[in-house]
Enzyme design. Structure first.
Site, PDB file in Angstrom:
ATOM      1  N   GLY A   1      -3.065  59.855   2.723  1.00  0.00           N
ATOM      2  CA  GLY A   1      -2.121  59.994   3.828  1.00  0.00           C
ATOM      3  C   GLY A   1      -2.733  59.864   5.213  1.00  0.00           C
ATOM      4  N   PHE A   2      -3.973  60.319   5.355  1.00  0.00           N
ATOM      5  CA  PHE A   2      -4.559  60.308   6.700  1.00  0.00           C
ATOM      6  C   PHE A   2      -6.047  59.982   6.642  1.00  0.00           C
ATOM      7  CE2 PHE A   2      -0.965  63.128   6.654  1.00  0.00           C
ATOM      8  CZ  PHE A   2      -0.266  62.768   7.797  1.00  0.00           C
ATOM      9  N   GLY A   3      -6.511  59.281   7.676  1.00  0.00           N
ATOM     10  CA  GLY A   3      -7.949  59.076   7.823  1.00  0.00           C
ATOM     11  C   GLY A   3      -8.548  60.344   8.438  1.00  0.00           C
ATOM     12  N   GLY A   4      -9.862  60.419   8.420  1.00  0.00           N
ATOM     13  CA  GLY A   4     -10.545  61.495   9.130  1.00  0.00           C
ATOM     14  C   GLY A   4     -10.518  62.863   8.468  1.00  0.00           C
TER      15      GLY A   4
ATOM     16  N   ASP B   1      -4.729  50.127   4.209  1.00  0.00           N
ATOM     17  CA  ASP B   1      -3.926  51.246   3.721  1.00  0.00           C
ATOM     18  C   ASP B   1      -2.460  51.072   4.106  1.00  0.00           C
ATOM     19  OD1 ASP B   1      -5.892  53.136   2.553  1.00  0.00           O
ATOM     20  OD2 ASP B   1      -6.734  53.068   4.580  1.00  0.00           O
TER      21      ASP B   1
ATOM     22  N   MET C   1       1.174  52.665   3.916  1.00  0.00           N
ATOM     23  CA  MET C   1       1.869  53.945   3.657  1.00  0.00           C
ATOM     24  C   MET C   1       3.331  53.828   4.064  1.00  0.00           C
ATOM     25  SD  MET C   1      -0.869  56.540   5.343  1.00  0.00           S
ATOM     26  CE  MET C   1      -2.649  56.335   5.129  1.00  0.00           C
TER      27      MET C   1
ATOM     28  N   HIS D   1      -4.473  48.997  -0.438  1.00  0.00           N
ATOM     29  CA  HIS D   1      -4.273  50.293  -1.109  1.00  0.00           C
ATOM     30  C   HIS D   1      -2.842  50.738  -0.802  1.00  0.00           C
ATOM     31  CE1 HIS D   1      -5.515  54.872  -1.051  1.00  0.00           C
ATOM     32  NE2 HIS D   1      -4.691  54.602  -2.036  1.00  0.00           N
TER      33      HIS D   1
ATOM     34  N   ASP E   1     -12.490  56.823  -1.961  1.00  0.00           N
ATOM     35  CA  ASP E   1     -11.777  56.694  -0.677  1.00  0.00           C
ATOM     36  C   ASP E   1     -11.444  58.064  -0.096  1.00  0.00           C
ATOM     37  OD1 ASP E   1     -10.150  55.941   1.416  1.00  0.00           O
ATOM     38  OD2 ASP E   1      -8.602  54.991   0.172  1.00  0.00           O
ATOM     39  N   GLY E   2     -11.977  58.318   1.106  1.00  0.00           N
ATOM     40  CA  GLY E   2     -11.620  59.533   1.828  1.00  0.00           C
ATOM     41  C   GLY E   2     -12.832  60.374   2.194  1.00  0.00           C
ATOM     42  N   GLY E   3     -13.115  60.459   3.484  1.00  0.00           N
ATOM     43  CA  GLY E   3     -14.216  61.309   3.944  1.00  0.00           C
ATOM     44  C   GLY E   3     -15.593  60.825   3.537  1.00  0.00           C
TER      45      GLY E   3
ATOM     46  N   HIS F   1     -10.489  47.105   3.657  1.00  0.00           N
ATOM     47  CA  HIS F   1      -9.548  48.035   3.020  1.00  0.00           C
ATOM     48  C   HIS F   1      -8.323  48.217   3.913  1.00  0.00           C
ATOM     49  CE1 HIS F   1      -8.641  51.304   0.163  1.00  0.00           C
ATOM     50  NE2 HIS F   1      -8.252  52.020   1.211  1.00  0.00           N
TER      51      HIS F   1
ATOM     52  N   SER G   1     -13.290  56.529   9.262  1.00  0.00           N
ATOM     53  CA  SER G   1     -13.875  57.093  10.479  1.00  0.00           C
ATOM     54  C   SER G   1     -15.389  56.983  10.533  1.00  0.00           C
ATOM     55  CB  SER G   1     -13.441  58.545  10.691  1.00  0.00           C
ATOM     56  OG  SER G   1     -12.878  59.088   9.545  1.00  0.00           O
TER      57      SER G   1
ATOM     58  N   SER H   1     -12.074  50.974   6.237  1.00  0.00           N
ATOM     59  CA  SER H   1     -10.622  51.108   6.286  1.00  0.00           C
ATOM     60  C   SER H   1     -10.092  50.790   7.681  1.00  0.00           C
ATOM     61  CB  SER H   1     -10.214  52.523   5.890  1.00  0.00           C
ATOM     62  OG  SER H   1      -8.847  52.694   6.171  1.00  0.00           O
TER      63      SER H   1
ATOM     64  N   MET I   1       0.093  53.141  -0.775  1.00  0.00           N
ATOM     65  CA  MET I   1       0.506  54.545  -0.892  1.00  0.00           C
ATOM     66  C   MET I   1       2.003  54.562  -0.604  1.00  0.00           C
ATOM     67  SD  MET I   1      -2.789  56.094   1.053  1.00  0.00           S
ATOM     68  CE  MET I   1      -3.167  54.466   1.694  1.00  0.00           C
TER      69      MET I   1
HETATM   70  C1  DX5 Z   1      -6.282  57.814   3.315  1.00  0.00           C
HETATM   71  C2  DX5 Z   1      -6.683  56.377   3.178  1.00  0.00           C
HETATM   72  C3  DX5 Z   1      -8.098  56.105   3.479  1.00  0.00           C
HETATM   73  C4  DX5 Z   1      -8.531  56.457   4.884  1.00  0.00           C
HETATM   74  C5  DX5 Z   1      -9.984  56.766   4.824  1.00  0.00           C
HETATM   75  O1  DX5 Z   1      -5.045  58.010   2.741  1.00  0.00           O
HETATM   76  O2  DX5 Z   1      -6.431  55.919   1.866  1.00  0.00           O
HETATM   77  O3  DX5 Z   1      -8.437  54.768   3.165  1.00  0.00           O
HETATM   78  O4  DX5 Z   1      -8.311  55.427   5.804  1.00  0.00           O
HETATM   79  O5  DX5 Z   1     -10.388  57.216   6.065  1.00  0.00           O
HETATM   80  P1  DX5 Z   1     -11.648  58.162   6.229  1.00  0.00           P
HETATM   81  O6  DX5 Z   1     -12.839  57.391   5.738  1.00  0.00           O
HETATM   82  O7  DX5 Z   1     -11.690  58.440   7.688  1.00  0.00           O
HETATM   83  O8  DX5 Z   1     -11.413  59.389   5.402  1.00  0.00           O
HETATM   84 ZN    ZN Z   2      -7.260  53.888   1.292  1.00  0.00          ZN
END
Ligand code: DX5
Ligand code: ZN
Length: 216
Positions: free
Chosen positions: A142-145, A34, A36, A65, A175-177, A32, A198, A8, A67
């Protein structure tokens, strides 16, 4: 089959984006992206200025993606940039979901339906045979990490069983974590594509992490 890994760009180094995209070209499967809007999710990321800059140097498929509350407004633009995979949220599209899938197909784009962790997986079942892929969020969009929500593994398995039962070849993207600690469990549950922000970009060796995820 090897897992596909879609790092991402949200976690990339925006001051040196070209360097990161070229690294992905040589190592990852999809890129990927994102998008938003600050309304569908409580955060803003980037839009076309970034996607348009990446498009000419991307040598692997771009995976957008959305959002946003009105994903359909932007399908044509990303299709014209050569984006191959586009997902939008069922929560945003509601009963237009089938129509949006058709619109993406008419533009020559693979269509994906995404859901947040609080949406029952069963709500995706009627799009099996229509959507090319499904995106199971393993954190709230909404957020990475953020921390991986463990129950997501069961949600992937539930969707996989329905896809197999229907004889569909739809892919499941998670997707996510996502990282080396949960990739194997996700593969066993039926995931095909892992999004990783991340865990890839904060790694000492993003290349090695991508490889480890592909071979999980
Ligand atoms: C969150 C995004 C993800 C995000 C994933 O809303 O859709 O794609 O960037 O980041 P990590 O892998 O750090 O959770
Ligand atoms: Zn995503």
């Amino acid at each position: 089959m090897q897992l596909r890994v879609a790092p991402s760009v949200l976690s990339a180094d925006f001051l040196h984006l070209e360097k990161d995209i070229r690294m992905l070209n040589g190592n990852a499967d999809w890129i990927h992206l994102d998008v938003m809007d600050g309304t569908f999710v409580p955060n803003m990321s980037f839009g076309f200025s970034v996607i348009d800059a990446i498009a000419p140097i991307a040598e692997i498929p771009m995976d957008v993606h959305f959002m946003v509350v009105h994903p359909e407004r932007w399908f044509k633009h990303v299709a014209e940039k050569g984006v191959k995979y586009v997902s939008f949220h069922l929560e945003a599209a509601g009963r237009n979901t089938g129509k949006y899938i058709d619109e993406l197909h008419a533009l020559g784009v693979k269509a994906g339906v995404a859901i947040d962790p609080d949406i029952p997986v069963k709500r995706l079942f009627k799009y099996i045979g229509k959507a090319d892929f499904f995106l199971i969020m393993s954190v709230f969009a909404g957020f990475g990490g953020q921390k991986f929500i463990y129950e997501s593994i069961d949600r992937v398995a539930e969707l996989k069983a329905a896809i197999v039962k229907a004889g569909s070849d739809a892919l499941i993207e998670v997707d996510g974590g996502v990282g080396e600690n949960n990739a194997a469990a996700l593969r066993e549950a039926g995931a095909d594509v892992l999004v990783a922000g991340s865990s890839v970009f904060k790694s000492e060796s993003p290349e090695k992490t991508i490889k480890a995820l592909q071979n999980a």
